[in-house]
Scaffold this motif. Structure first.
Motif, PDB file in Angstrom:
ATOM      1  N   ILE A   7       0.769  -1.333  -0.047  1.00 34.80           N
ATOM      2  CA  ILE A   7       0.045  -0.086  -0.033  1.00 34.80           C
ATOM      3  C   ILE A   7       0.848   1.292   0.046  1.00 34.80           C
ATOM      4  O   ILE A   7       0.647   2.256  -0.697  1.00 34.80           O
ATOM      5  CB  ILE A   7      -0.992   0.029   1.268  1.00 34.80           C
ATOM      6  CG1 ILE A   7      -1.907  -1.195   1.120  1.00 34.80           C
ATOM      7  CG2 ILE A   7      -1.589   1.324   1.378  1.00 34.80           C
ATOM      8  CD1 ILE A   7      -2.798  -1.420   2.457  1.00 34.80           C
ATOM      9  N   LEU A   8       1.851   1.387   0.941  1.00 30.10           N
ATOM     10  CA  LEU A   8       2.865   2.409   0.873  1.00 30.10           C
ATOM     11  C   LEU A   8       3.474   2.698  -0.606  1.00 30.10           C
ATOM     12  O   LEU A   8       3.644   3.672  -1.013  1.00 30.10           O
ATOM     13  CB  LEU A   8       3.909   1.940   1.939  1.00 30.10           C
ATOM     14  CG  LEU A   8       3.567   2.360   3.462  1.00 30.10           C
ATOM     15  CD1 LEU A   8       4.848   1.586   4.203  1.00 30.10           C
ATOM     16  CD2 LEU A   8       3.578   3.764   3.632  1.00 30.10           C
ATOM     17  N   ALA A   9       3.844   1.597  -1.180  1.00 29.96           N
ATOM     18  CA  ALA A   9       4.402   1.769  -2.685  1.00 29.96           C
ATOM     19  C   ALA A   9       3.459   2.343  -3.583  1.00 29.96           C
ATOM     20  O   ALA A   9       3.775   2.842  -4.409  1.00 29.96           O
ATOM     21  CB  ALA A   9       4.816   0.420  -2.940  1.00 29.96           C
ATOM     22  N   ALA A  10       2.212   1.996  -3.299  1.00 30.39           N
ATOM     23  CA  ALA A  10       1.068   2.757  -4.303  1.00 30.39           C
ATOM     24  C   ALA A  10       0.900   4.149  -3.939  1.00 30.39           C
ATOM     25  O   ALA A  10       0.233   4.744  -4.848  1.00 30.39           O
ATOM     26  CB  ALA A  10      -0.186   1.736  -4.167  1.00 30.39           C
ATOM     27  N   GLN A  11       1.200   4.749  -2.614  1.00 27.82           N
ATOM     28  CA  GLN A  11       0.789   5.852  -2.399  1.00 27.82           C
ATOM     29  C   GLN A  11       1.888   6.741  -2.767  1.00 27.82           C
ATOM     30  O   GLN A  11       3.130   6.532  -2.554  1.00 27.82           O
ATOM     31  CB  GLN A  11       0.605   6.078  -0.854  1.00 27.82           C
ATOM     32  CG  GLN A  11      -0.692   5.050  -0.424  1.00 27.82           C
ATOM     33  CD  GLN A  11      -1.287   5.319   1.017  1.00 27.82           C
ATOM     34  OE1 GLN A  11      -0.488   5.655   1.848  1.00 27.82           O
ATOM     35  NE2 GLN A  11      -2.224   4.860   1.033  1.00 27.82           N
ATOM     36  N   ALA A  12       1.871   8.200  -2.637  1.00 26.78           N
ATOM     37  CA  ALA A  12       2.877   9.234  -2.769  1.00 26.78           C
ATOM     38  C   ALA A  12       4.016   9.091  -1.565  1.00 26.78           C
ATOM     39  O   ALA A  12       3.436   8.461  -0.632  1.00 26.78           O
ATOM     40  CB  ALA A  12       2.238  10.641  -2.877  1.00 26.78           C
ATOM     41  N   GLY A  13       4.902   9.384  -1.888  1.00 28.18           N
ATOM     42  CA  GLY A  13       5.841   9.414  -0.756  1.00 28.18           C
ATOM     43  C   GLY A  13       5.745  10.619   0.110  1.00 28.18           C
ATOM     44  O   GLY A  13       5.245  11.561  -0.117  1.00 28.18           O
ATOM     45  N   ARG A  14       6.342  10.505   1.326  1.00 28.47           N
ATOM     46  CA  ARG A  14       6.273  11.656   2.450  1.00 28.47           C
ATOM     47  C   ARG A  14       6.580  13.057   1.773  1.00 28.47           C
ATOM     48  O   ARG A  14       6.062  14.023   1.977  1.00 28.47           O
ATOM     49  CB  ARG A  14       7.073  11.336   3.680  1.00 28.47           C
ATOM     50  CG  ARG A  14       6.506  10.206   4.319  1.00 28.47           C
ATOM     51  CD  ARG A  14       7.475   9.743   5.392  1.00 28.47           C
ATOM     52  NE  ARG A  14       7.534  10.770   6.612  1.00 28.47           N
ATOM     53  CZ  ARG A  14       8.535  10.857   7.432  1.00 28.47           C
ATOM     54  NH1 ARG A  14       9.288   9.643   7.335  1.00 28.47           N
ATOM     55  NH2 ARG A  14       8.700  11.718   8.350  1.00 28.47           N
ATOM     56  N   ALA A  15       7.916  13.012   0.927  1.00 30.20           N
ATOM     57  CA  ALA A  15       8.278  14.441   0.456  1.00 30.20           C
ATOM     58  C   ALA A  15       7.553  14.908  -0.487  1.00 30.20           C
ATOM     59  O   ALA A  15       7.366  16.176  -0.515  1.00 30.20           O
ATOM     60  CB  ALA A  15       9.699  14.108  -0.102  1.00 30.20           C
TER      61      ALA A  15
END
Ligand code: COD
Ligand code: ATP
Length: 257
Positions: A210-218
């Motif tokens: 899921i994290l990989a599918a979402q925008a990164g923090r920056a």
């Protein structure tokens, strides 16, 4: 109406922050709640089978037929309701499928957000939009002024400038004309993973997908006007929200530039 978009990655604390605003009397429109309503059992089913309501009630099940037509019976349960776990596994294993689901849901969600905003009379409203910022390679990012350059991770929008007026370096899901301000709730990835694992038992690998599918923090921080770093206690979070609330009330009362 003055609007603040609240975004953040999985498990960063969006719902917790939104609850703090609700406790202060701020109307909160949550696009995840609208998505759940659109994929819920259609109207006429027993109330306890339906998701808890919120501001922005969508026509129950309005997206179910399109989802069924696109993804087939593999994502439906025998009783005709959506098999959320099956659809989740599908979309986080196959980005084309994820984009298909978003193409079904997002225009419908945006419509409900607009209709709901039109009914509100409060000084300002908070709109929770988990996917406000999309990755650079996301199809919604194409042809909208996105620049996949390194400055996307460091460039901040000048104070007070509307999102729509700023040459977007990060896709913002079609909400740039609606939002006056963007609030990002941020915390380290390890904290996100630990909180989600504790909350609903997803595996480390599922959360990483899921994290990989979402925008990164920056990428998210690049469009933030305000940032809550959610690494402290819930009391500290409430105090930060109370201070932001005063700021938003003042901004909402000020004549627009
Ligand atoms: C696939 C679905 C049915 C799975 O439901 P389930 O209850 O198992 O998971 P839940 O909704 O709690 O989502 C789990 C996590 O994945 C994240 N997530 C959901 N959809 C997406 C997506 N398309 N891209 C990136 N992250 C996503 C959520 O924000 C959350 O952090 C559901 O996530 C869904 O309908 N997704 C699309 C929702 C959407 O696009 N919402 C718009 C918000 S701007
Ligand atoms: N400051 C905090 N201290 C301790 N626990 C927290 C804190 N903030 C949030 N949590 C917990 O972490 C979990 C994730 O928070 P929350 O549900 O608000 O995140 P979210 O961003 O809305 O998640 P999702 O993207 O999955 O919808 C919840 O169980 C919440 O109670």
């Amino acid at each position: 109406m003055f609007t603040v978009g609240l975004t953040g990655g999985i498990g960063s604390g969006k719902s917790t922050v939104a609850d703090c605003f609700t406790a202060l009397g701020v109307p909160v429109i949550d696009t995840d709640v609208i998505a759940r309503e659109l994929t819920a059992p259609a109207r006429g089913t027993p109330p306890d089978a339906r998701p808890a309501g919120g501001l922005g009630a969508a026509p129950g099940g309005a997206a179910l037929n399109a989802i069924r037509a696109t993804f087939g019976e593999a994502v439906m349960q025998a009783d005709g309701t959506l098999d959320r776990a099956a659809l989740r596994r599908r979309i986080f294993a196959d980005h084309a499928a994820r984009h298909q689901l978003e193409a079904i849901l997002h225009p419908r969600i945006r419509q409900v957000v607009g209709q709901t905003l039109a009914t509100l009379t409060a000084p300002y409203a908070l709109i929770v939009i988990p996917l406000l910022v999309q990755r650079q390679d996301h199809p919604q990012g194409a042809g909208r002024g996105c620049k996949a350059d390194k400055s996307a991770t460091t460039t901040h929008r000048p104070e007070g400038e509307r999102l729509a007026a700023y040459p977007l370096r990060v896709e913002t899901s079609g909400y740039q004309d609606v939002l006056n301000r963007v609030l990002v709730v941020d915390c380290p990835e390890e904290a996100q993973i630990a909180r989600v694992m504790a909350r609903n038992g997803l595996t480390h690998a599922e959360i990483k997908a899921i994290l990989a599918a979402q925008a990164g923090r920056a990428e998210r921080l690049a469009v933030a006007d305000d940032i809550i770093v959610n690494t402290a206690s819930l009391e500290a979070l409430r105090a930060e929200v109370a201070a932001l609330h005063q700021r938003y009330l003042a901004l909402a009362a000020a004549p627009s530039p």
